[in-house]
Design a protein around this motif. Structure first.
Motif, PDB file in Angstrom:
ATOM      1  N   VAL A   1       0.863  -1.267   0.032  1.00  0.00           N
ATOM      2  CA  VAL A   1      -0.021  -0.349  -0.040  1.00  0.00           C
ATOM      3  C   VAL A   1       0.864   1.113   0.094  1.00  0.00           C
ATOM      4  N   THR A   2       0.327   2.103  -0.837  1.00  0.00           N
ATOM      5  CA  THR A   2       1.457   3.464  -0.920  1.00  0.00           C
ATOM      6  C   THR A   2       0.626   4.551  -0.320  1.00  0.00           C
ATOM      7  N   GLY A   3       1.174   5.624  -0.206  1.00  0.00           N
ATOM      8  CA  GLY A   3       0.851   6.705   0.738  1.00  0.00           C
ATOM      9  C   GLY A   3       1.617   7.842   0.424  1.00  0.00           C
ATOM     10  N   GLN A   4       1.155   9.103   1.097  1.00  0.00           N
ATOM     11  CA  GLN A   4       1.827  10.388   0.697  1.00  0.00           C
ATOM     12  C   GLN A   4       1.728  11.108   2.143  1.00  0.00           C
ATOM     13  N   ASP A   5       2.635  12.082   2.378  1.00  0.00           N
ATOM     14  CA  ASP A   5       2.462  12.982   3.570  1.00  0.00           C
ATOM     15  C   ASP A   5       3.631  12.701   4.724  1.00  0.00           C
ATOM     16  N   ALA A   6       3.873  11.478   4.774  1.00  0.00           N
ATOM     17  CA  ALA A   6       5.045  10.998   5.657  1.00  0.00           C
ATOM     18  C   ALA A   6       4.382  11.441   7.353  1.00  0.00           C
ATOM     19  N   GLU A   7       2.998  10.923   7.168  1.00  0.00           N
ATOM     20  CA  GLU A   7       2.516  10.913   8.372  1.00  0.00           C
ATOM     21  C   GLU A   7       3.160  10.073   9.770  1.00  0.00           C
ATOM     22  N   THR A   8       3.101  10.487  10.980  1.00  0.00           N
ATOM     23  CA  THR A   8       4.070   9.600  11.917  1.00  0.00           C
ATOM     24  C   THR A   8       3.161   8.484  12.114  1.00  0.00           C
ATOM     25  N   ALA A   9       2.067   8.508  12.118  1.00  0.00           N
ATOM     26  CA  ALA A   9       1.393   7.150  12.247  1.00  0.00           C
ATOM     27  C   ALA A   9       1.450   6.216  10.708  1.00  0.00           C
ATOM     28  N   SER A  10       1.869   6.752   9.988  1.00  0.00           N
ATOM     29  CA  SER A  10       2.229   5.784   8.704  1.00  0.00           C
ATOM     30  C   SER A  10       3.596   5.609   8.769  1.00  0.00           C
ATOM     31  N   VAL A  11       4.382   6.461   9.100  1.00  0.00           N
ATOM     32  CA  VAL A  11       5.896   5.964   9.002  1.00  0.00           C
ATOM     33  C   VAL A  11       6.111   4.899  10.177  1.00  0.00           C
ATOM     34  N   LYS A  12       5.206   4.892  11.281  1.00  0.00           N
ATOM     35  CA  LYS A  12       5.200   3.708  12.233  1.00  0.00           C
ATOM     36  C   LYS A  12       5.061   2.519  11.571  1.00  0.00           C
ATOM     37  N   LEU A  13       4.183   2.543  10.591  1.00  0.00           N
ATOM     38  CA  LEU A  13       3.521   1.222   9.788  1.00  0.00           C
ATOM     39  C   LEU A  13       4.530   0.885   8.830  1.00  0.00           C
ATOM     40  N   ILE A  14       5.129   1.998   8.119  1.00  0.00           N
ATOM     41  CA  ILE A  14       6.164   1.365   7.164  1.00  0.00           C
ATOM     42  C   ILE A  14       7.341   0.779   7.955  1.00  0.00           C
ATOM     43  N   ILE A  15       7.789   1.212   9.171  1.00  0.00           N
ATOM     44  CA  ILE A  15       8.749   0.617  10.104  1.00  0.00           C
ATOM     45  C   ILE A  15       8.365  -0.790  10.474  1.00  0.00           C
ATOM     46  N   SER A  16       6.890  -1.048  10.635  1.00  0.00           N
ATOM     47  CA  SER A  16       6.465  -2.538  11.262  1.00  0.00           C
ATOM     48  C   SER A  16       6.414  -3.297   9.840  1.00  0.00           C
ATOM     49  N   GLY A  17       6.176  -2.584   8.630  1.00  0.00           N
ATOM     50  CA  GLY A  17       6.123  -3.561   7.582  1.00  0.00           C
ATOM     51  C   GLY A  17       4.587  -3.561   6.886  1.00  0.00           C
ATOM     52  N   GLU A  18       3.587  -3.013   7.639  1.00  0.00           N
ATOM     53  CA  GLU A  18       2.113  -3.013   7.182  1.00  0.00           C
ATOM     54  C   GLU A  18       1.886  -1.965   6.182  1.00  0.00           C
ATOM     55  N   GLN A  19       2.380  -0.909   6.105  1.00  0.00           N
ATOM     56  CA  GLN A  19       2.470   0.092   5.013  1.00  0.00           C
ATOM     57  C   GLN A  19       3.658   0.073   4.140  1.00  0.00           C
ATOM     58  N   TYR A  20       3.720   0.121   2.683  1.00  0.00           N
ATOM     59  CA  TYR A  20       5.001  -0.075   2.152  1.00  0.00           C
ATOM     60  C   TYR A  20       5.721   1.210   2.005  1.00  0.00           C
ATOM     61  N   SER A  21       5.039   2.312   1.439  1.00  0.00           N
ATOM     62  CA  SER A  21       5.575   3.461   1.293  1.00  0.00           C
ATOM     63  C   SER A  21       4.822   4.756   1.601  1.00  0.00           C
ATOM     64  N   THR A  22       5.409   5.707   1.309  1.00  0.00           N
ATOM     65  CA  THR A  22       4.972   7.274   1.452  1.00  0.00           C
ATOM     66  C   THR A  22       5.577   8.086   0.526  1.00  0.00           C
ATOM     67  N   VAL A  23       5.230   9.359   0.275  1.00  0.00           N
ATOM     68  CA  VAL A  23       5.795  10.304  -0.273  1.00  0.00           C
ATOM     69  C   VAL A  23       5.952  11.600   0.688  1.00  0.00           C
ATOM     70  N   PHE A  24       7.268  11.877   0.655  1.00  0.00           N
ATOM     71  CA  PHE A  24       7.526  13.116   1.694  1.00  0.00           C
ATOM     72  C   PHE A  24       7.792  14.314   0.955  1.00  0.00           C
TER      73      PHE A  24
END
Length: 245
Positions: free
Chosen positions: A153-176
């Motif tokens: 799952v992709t994303g955008q905004d580098a929200e703290t809650a999503s960066v946590k999920l990127i670290i845990s492997g649940e969200q793949y990426s975001t755009v900063f």
């Protein structure tokens, strides 16, 4: 000659009275999302040659939403055409993929429906999400459906809650898109214009507000995933390391 009008982040449409636009390159944001989706699926599912995906876009009343989607589809459409990607629901038109008001509950409800209707006995490999808030809603939906593997799952905004999920492997990426850089670019532009100078590096082709092409300063967004989040968002001071614990 009256006030100089500078649009920041959102372009002002249907008027000649806007002189400059300062923004991140939103089509590039979409391209990064499309490419991340492909890269992520290839890495997570190395034995698959074909991938099942679904597409989400932002709110239809937001001028940026179709620009993100257009950028992503520039990358994904050729892979849909050659059969590498299959949008199982068949919903590829922006009207079908839109998320009213960018509301997570709307994305979650649509994802619930897509899974029920199309993925009862089929795996879902990837979901194009235009931002982090919707990404988390999509992930919540997939988890509730009890899928064995979470899709990329992709994303955008580098929200703290999503960066946590990127670290845990649940969200793949975001755009900063560093908002500090956007503020600085806007201030620099104002200084330059007020002192009678002409800004450098203007894009004079991309952003037509339906009355004219607005000269733009477009900043470069960055794809963030598990491999580079530390350097891009933590070391830069955008998110404090302790907030990711």
């Amino acid at each position: 000659g009256g006030a100089i009008v500078i649009a920041s982040a959102r372009l002002i449409l249907n008027t000649k009275d806007v002189d400059y636009y300062v923004s991140y390159d939103n089509e590039k944001v979409g391209e990064l999302q499309g490419q991340a989706l492909l890269d992520g699926m290839k890495a997570k599912f190395p034995d698959k040659k074909n991938y099942n995906i679904e597409l989400f876009s932002g709110s239809s009343d937001d001028a940026n939403a179709p620009v993100f989607f257009k950028g992503a589809m520039k990358i994904l459409q050729p892979k849909i055409d050659d059969g590498t990607l299959k949008v199982v629901s068949g919903q590829t038109d922006i009207k079908q993929t839109a998320t009213a008001g960018w509301k997570p509950e709307n994305a979650q409800a649509r994802m619930d429906n897509l899974l029920t209707a199309n993925y009862a006995s089929t795996e879902i490999d990837g979901v194009l999400s235009p931002n982090d808030t919707l990404a988390r809603a999509i992930i919540t939906s997939v988890k509730a459906a009890g899928k064995k593997d979470l899709p990329i799952v992709t994303g955008q905004d580098a929200e703290t809650a999503s960066v946590k999920l990127i670290i845990s492997g649940e969200q793949y990426s975001t755009v900063f898109k560093d908002t500090r850089d956007l503020a600085k670019a806007t201030v620099d532009l104002v200084d330059k214009v007020l002192s009678g100078g002409k800004p450098d590096g203007l894009d004079t082709t991309t952003y037509n507000n339906d009355v004219k092409v607005v000269p733009s300063i477009l900043l470069t967004p960055h794809e963030v995933d598990k491999s580079n989040y530390q350097a891009l968002v933590v070391d830069s001071g955008y998110i404090k390391a302790e907030d990711l614990k």
